[in-house]
Design a protein around this motif. Structure first.
Motif, mmCIF file in Angstrom:
data_model
loop_
_atom_site.group_PDB
_atom_site.id
_atom_site.type_symbol
_atom_site.label_atom_id
_atom_site.label_comp_id
_atom_site.label_asym_id
_atom_site.label_seq_id
_atom_site.Cartn_x
_atom_site.Cartn_y
_atom_site.Cartn_z
ATOM 1 N N GLY A 210 0.811 -1.210 0.000
ATOM 2 C CA GLY A 210 0.000 0.000 0.000
ATOM 3 C C GLY A 210 0.845 1.260 0.000
ATOM 4 O O GLY A 210 0.524 2.242 -0.668
ATOM 5 N N ILE B 197 2.171 1.895 -3.548
ATOM 6 C CA ILE B 197 1.119 2.364 -4.454
ATOM 7 C C ILE B 197 0.720 3.799 -4.110
ATOM 8 O O ILE B 197 0.577 4.655 -4.992
ATOM 9 C CB ILE B 197 -0.107 1.434 -4.401
ATOM 10 C CG1 ILE B 197 0.275 0.027 -4.864
ATOM 11 C CG2 ILE B 197 -1.236 1.988 -5.265
ATOM 12 C CD1 ILE B 197 -0.831 -0.996 -4.684
ATOM 13 N N ALA C 113 -9.154 5.024 -6.459
ATOM 14 C CA ALA C 113 -7.970 4.210 -6.153
ATOM 15 C C ALA C 113 -7.922 3.755 -4.693
ATOM 16 O O ALA C 113 -7.647 2.576 -4.420
ATOM 17 C CB ALA C 113 -6.699 4.968 -6.532
ATOM 18 N N PRO C 114 -8.182 4.638 -3.704
ATOM 19 C CA PRO C 114 -8.157 4.142 -2.322
ATOM 20 C C PRO C 114 -9.238 3.094 -2.047
ATOM 21 O O PRO C 114 -9.014 2.158 -1.275
ATOM 22 C CB PRO C 114 -8.377 5.400 -1.473
ATOM 23 C CG PRO C 114 -8.900 6.431 -2.403
ATOM 24 C CD PRO C 114 -8.362 6.099 -3.742
ATOM 25 N N VAL D 33 -7.898 -0.199 -3.533
ATOM 26 C CA VAL D 33 -6.878 -0.776 -2.652
ATOM 27 C C VAL D 33 -7.525 -1.362 -1.407
ATOM 28 O O VAL D 33 -7.202 -2.476 -0.968
ATOM 29 C CB VAL D 33 -5.828 0.293 -2.274
ATOM 30 C CG1 VAL D 33 -4.909 -0.216 -1.164
ATOM 31 C CG2 VAL D 33 -5.002 0.684 -3.486
ATOM 32 N N LEU E 233 -7.193 -5.266 -1.337
ATOM 33 C CA LEU E 233 -6.057 -5.663 -0.502
ATOM 34 C C LEU E 233 -6.336 -5.563 0.992
ATOM 35 O O LEU E 233 -5.600 -6.137 1.799
ATOM 36 C CB LEU E 233 -4.830 -4.807 -0.852
ATOM 37 C CG LEU E 233 -4.328 -4.925 -2.294
ATOM 38 C CD1 LEU E 233 -3.161 -3.974 -2.529
ATOM 39 C CD2 LEU E 233 -3.924 -6.356 -2.613
ATOM 40 N N ALA F 40 -3.338 -2.544 3.860
ATOM 41 C CA ALA F 40 -2.765 -1.962 2.644
ATOM 42 C C ALA F 40 -3.246 -0.527 2.458
ATOM 43 O O ALA F 40 -2.482 0.342 2.026
ATOM 44 C CB ALA F 40 -3.133 -2.810 1.428
ATOM 45 N N LEU F 41 -4.504 -0.269 2.798
ATOM 46 C CA LEU F 41 -5.033 1.092 2.664
ATOM 47 C C LEU F 41 -4.341 2.050 3.633
ATOM 48 O O LEU F 41 -4.108 3.216 3.303
ATOM 49 C CB LEU F 41 -6.545 1.087 2.907
ATOM 50 C CG LEU F 41 -7.269 2.413 2.718
ATOM 51 C CD1 LEU F 41 -6.998 3.006 1.338
ATOM 52 C CD2 LEU F 41 -8.778 2.245 2.928
ATOM 53 N N TYR G 117 -1.231 2.904 1.957
ATOM 54 C CA TYR G 117 -1.565 3.769 0.820
ATOM 55 C C TYR G 117 -1.708 5.224 1.275
ATOM 56 O O TYR G 117 -1.182 6.147 0.635
ATOM 57 C CB TYR G 117 -2.859 3.273 0.194
ATOM 58 C CG TYR G 117 -3.342 4.038 -1.007
ATOM 59 C CD1 TYR G 117 -3.023 3.619 -2.301
ATOM 60 C CD2 TYR G 117 -4.135 5.167 -0.870
ATOM 61 C CE1 TYR G 117 -3.478 4.315 -3.414
ATOM 62 C CE2 TYR G 117 -4.593 5.870 -1.965
ATOM 63 C CZ TYR G 117 -4.264 5.438 -3.240
ATOM 64 O OH TYR G 117 -4.717 6.139 -4.330
ATOM 65 N N SER H 39 -11.276 7.164 2.687
ATOM 66 C CA SER H 39 -10.812 6.000 3.442
ATOM 67 C C SER H 39 -11.504 5.921 4.800
ATOM 68 O O SER H 39 -11.950 4.842 5.221
ATOM 69 C CB SER H 39 -9.292 6.058 3.626
ATOM 70 O OG SER H 39 -8.628 6.058 2.375
ATOM 71 N N HIS I 266 -13.564 -6.619 2.402
ATOM 72 C CA HIS I 266 -12.376 -6.682 1.547
ATOM 73 C C HIS I 266 -12.075 -8.120 1.128
ATOM 74 O O HIS I 266 -12.398 -9.073 1.842
ATOM 75 C CB HIS I 266 -11.173 -6.044 2.241
ATOM 76 C CG HIS I 266 -10.686 -6.786 3.446
ATOM 77 N ND1 HIS I 266 -11.255 -6.647 4.688
ATOM 78 C CD2 HIS I 266 -9.671 -7.676 3.599
ATOM 79 C CE1 HIS I 266 -10.625 -7.414 5.555
ATOM 80 N NE2 HIS I 266 -9.663 -8.054 4.924
#
Length: 689
Positions: free
Chosen positions: A508, A511, A581-582, A585, A589, A593-594, A597, A671, A682
């Motif tokens: 994360g 990315i 994108a968030p 992720v 993932l 991972a977030l 990120y 997020s 997830h």
């Protein structure tokens, strides 16, 4: 938190904050009325101002329709997945951010022609006053509408978690206004400069240039509407985030009546009063133009520190955190002026190196921008460290740790609380720029630009750079608190795995660190596409009989239409990257991972935004330094080299760089908003969930 804070009644504080919001809006209305009574100048000046107004309104209407459809769809999504409270908050936040942008354009369109008229009749001082009055209207209105909205939502819901949607709505609209306005303004500006200045050798804002109206429209839709929405969302996100952490402290300390949740709102309200006291001190004297702004900023800073002391008292740590936040604000101003004003070495160095051509100009300007990241990063890091130390945040106690995080949040609130003053100084810049354009196109005497609007415009470049540094630095402080708010929604078993060498966190992180680069590349490319179309259109019109010799009026509307359509076409993809994108992720993932990120985005986004904005400002003012007569002056080879550097800097300082700030906020708020769903749904499962 000190026990005496619990004596305040939460509802009373909310109403006090709401009243300060109304005071800000009422004061802005009064200054706007005074501004409207100023002389509007000659018939020709009003004709040109009318063209600018028509183009700005046309773009804004198209952009608002786009935002309306998107807001309705996202509000339905939030309502179905998160709850109606956050959906309502999202709608109100989106509307308020759009309103801040609209007011920015409306005020600028009123003030630009009046500042030009004042320059014609009285010179630089009345022109300065007219331009600053426009900025003051914008600043007071933005903080007023933010305090009014946040206070009202808290009185209705009573829970900051139901206000996360407000942050998301404000951030998303701010991002789209920043991106759309930035693509528009710099596509038009670069195209006009390349053909007009470099190829045809005609002055800036020359009425023979077909792109000149689109260029001046861009100052409004990019620098006024975009910045207004940008600082509105920064203000709102910072305050609501601190309220979220205040709720956490209330639960930890078991203080049912503590005003830890409401303290950020109260600090924002007191700063409105401080701004109103500081505004009258901004008067142009015999010294430097920036000194006038520093007087007002110093007075407001002193007043807000005293007022906050009266509220907080001498409690060790909390009051010091507030003072540190104000000091970070002052440091950002000093730093940005040094790196972007032609009174200091960095900009003079760029101008000097331009004698060898455009390539060395660009290399030196890039080096200047990259070097400029050092001070803001160290200042923010030092601020976090000292605030944490003063509040015991580095101890092993969880309560002390979260008290330290809350103190950092308050420090960022104290910094952003003076947004009214900062916005008033910032909006002055594009108004002065537009005033110079109107003066040139209306054929006013050369001394109007030389002795009045050009010096104001040059300082305006510096004030815009200081505001961008201020906004991104406050974002860096606030995002730490947002990150903690996100992590507190994770299960305890997951928190135990939240370390950087966990593969999910590291993935994360990589990315997230990449996203600001991809995002800014999209914006740079979009500006290039728009400028390409404008260059070709201006070249086409210059080949027509009578355009270049001034006997035939150019087709200004054609260039306005090209920039409008191009900006709208290229608005969607960056917005999808920022918000989508968030979520991708997180849902694929997982939350660990977030978390990485989010950290990666702020770690690379903060210095990237600084170098782009200050580097671009230095390129712009290096050109203005040469135009004052240095190194051959206007139309020299050195001047042409600085124009090339300025066009590169336009895309970095007014489009890509500033948009990183709302990008980071969108990533953080989306997020936090969708964290409960991401934890449950997830795809890549682990033993932590």
């Amino acid at each position: 938190m000190p026990k005496y804070l619990s004596r305040y009644n939460i509802v009373q504080i909310a109403y006090i904050s709401l009243s300060f919001g109304v005071l800000g809006i009422a004061s802005a209305s009064g200054i706007a009325l005074r501004l409207s009574r100023r002389d509007e100048g000659t018939e020709k000046m009003n004709e040109i101002a009318g063209y600018i107004k028509e183009g700005a309104n046309a773009f804004l209407q198209k952009e608002m329709r786009f935002l309306l459809y998107g807001a309705i769809l996202l509000a339905l999504l939030v309502s179905l997945t998160i709850g109606w409270q956050n959906a309502l908050s999202f709608i109100i936040g989106s509307f308020s951010s759009a309103l801040a942008g609209y007011v920015g354009i409306a005020v600028s369109l009123k003030a630009n022609v009046r500042s030009a008229a004042a320059a014609l009749k009285g010179g630089i001082r009345p022109a300065f006053s007219a331009a600053y009055e426009g900025g003051a209207v914008m600043g007071l209105f933005v903080v007023g509408i933010a305090l009014l909205g946040i206070s009202s939502l808290y009185l209705v819901f009573g829970d900051p978690m139901d206000m996360v949607g407000y942050m998301f709505g404000a951030s998303l609209v701010s991002l789209l206004l920043r991106v759309g306005g930035g693509i528009y303004t710099k596509g038009a500006d670069i195209g006009s400069d390349i053909v007009g200045k470099v190829e045809a050798g005609i002055p800036e804002d020359d009425p023979r240039n077909p792109g000149v109206i689109a260029d001046n429209v861009g100052d409004n839709v990019g620098d006024c509407a975009g910045m207004g929405a940008d600082l509105f969302e920064t203000y709102a996100v910072t305050i609501i985030t601190a309220m979220l952490l205040g709720k956490l402290l209330v639960s930890i300390h078991s203080i049912p009546e503590s005003f830890a949740i409401q303290l950020p709102l109260l600090l924002g309200g007191l700063a409105v009063l401080a701004t109103l006291i500081g505004i009258p001190f901004i008067r142009l004297g015999k010294g430097r133009i920036m000194s006038a702004f520093y007087k007002g900023l110093a007075v407001s800073s002193a007043v807000v520190i005293v007022a906050d002391y009266i509220v907080i008292g001498a409690h060790r740590g909390i009051f010091e955190a507030i003072v540190i936040g104000v000091l970070v604000l002052v440091a950002m101003y000093i730093f940005a002026e040094y790196f972007t004003s032609y009174e200091f070495k960095p900009v003079k160095n760029v101008a000097e190196k331009s004698q060898t051509g455009a390539a060395i100009n660009i290399i030196t300007g890039m080096a200047n921008g990259l070097k400029s990241t050092t001070v803001p990063v160290l200042v923010v890091a030092a601020a976090v460290l000292f605030v944490f130390l003063l509040n015991g945040g580095l101890s092993s106690s969880a309560v002390s740790f979260y008290s330290g995080v809350y103190a950092v949040a308050l420090s960022s609130v104290s910094m952003i609380s003076l947004a009214g003053m900062v916005i008033s100084i910032d909006t002055f810049g594009p108004i002065a720029d537009n005033a110079g354009g109107i003066a040139e196109m209306a054929g006013l005497p050369d001394n109007v630009r030389l002795n009045a609007t050009d010096p104001l415009d040059s300082v305006g470049n510096t004030t815009k750079a200081t505001t961008k540094a201020y906004a991104i630095a406050s974002a860096a402080l606030a995002t730490m608190s947002l990150f903690v708010a996100f992590d507190l929604e994770l299960p305890k078993s997951a928190l135990l795995q939240l370390f950087v060498y966990n593969p999910l966190v590291l993935i994360g992180l990589f990315i997230g660190a990449m996203v600001p680069f991809l995002f800014t590349s999209m914006l740079m490319e979009a500006v290039g596409i728009t400028a390409f179309d404008i260059v070709n259109e201006i070249r086409r019109q210059f080949k027509l009989p009578g355009i270049i010799d001034g006997t035939t009026k150019p087709d200004y509307a054609r260039c306005v239409g090209i920039t409008t359509e191009s900006a709208m076409k290229q608005l969607l993809l960056p917005g999808l990257l920022a918000a989508g994108a968030p979520l991708a992720v997180g849902f694929v993932l997982g939350p660990l991972a977030l978390s990485g990120y989010m950290f990666g985005a702020i770690i690379t986004g903060f210095p990237m935004a600084i170098w782009m904005t200050t580097g671009g400002g230095a390129w712009d003012n290096a050109k203005k330094y040469v135009e004052k007569g240095m190194y051959g002056g206007k139309n020299s080879e050195t001047h042409k080299a600085t124009v090339v550097g300025d066009t590169v800097g336009d895309a970095t300082k007014d489009t890509a760089g500033p948009a990183v700030n709302p990008l980071i906020k969108v990533i953080m708020t989306v997020s936090v908003l969708f964290a409960p769903m991401i934890i449950v749904f997830h795809l890549l499962r682990s033993s932590s969930f």
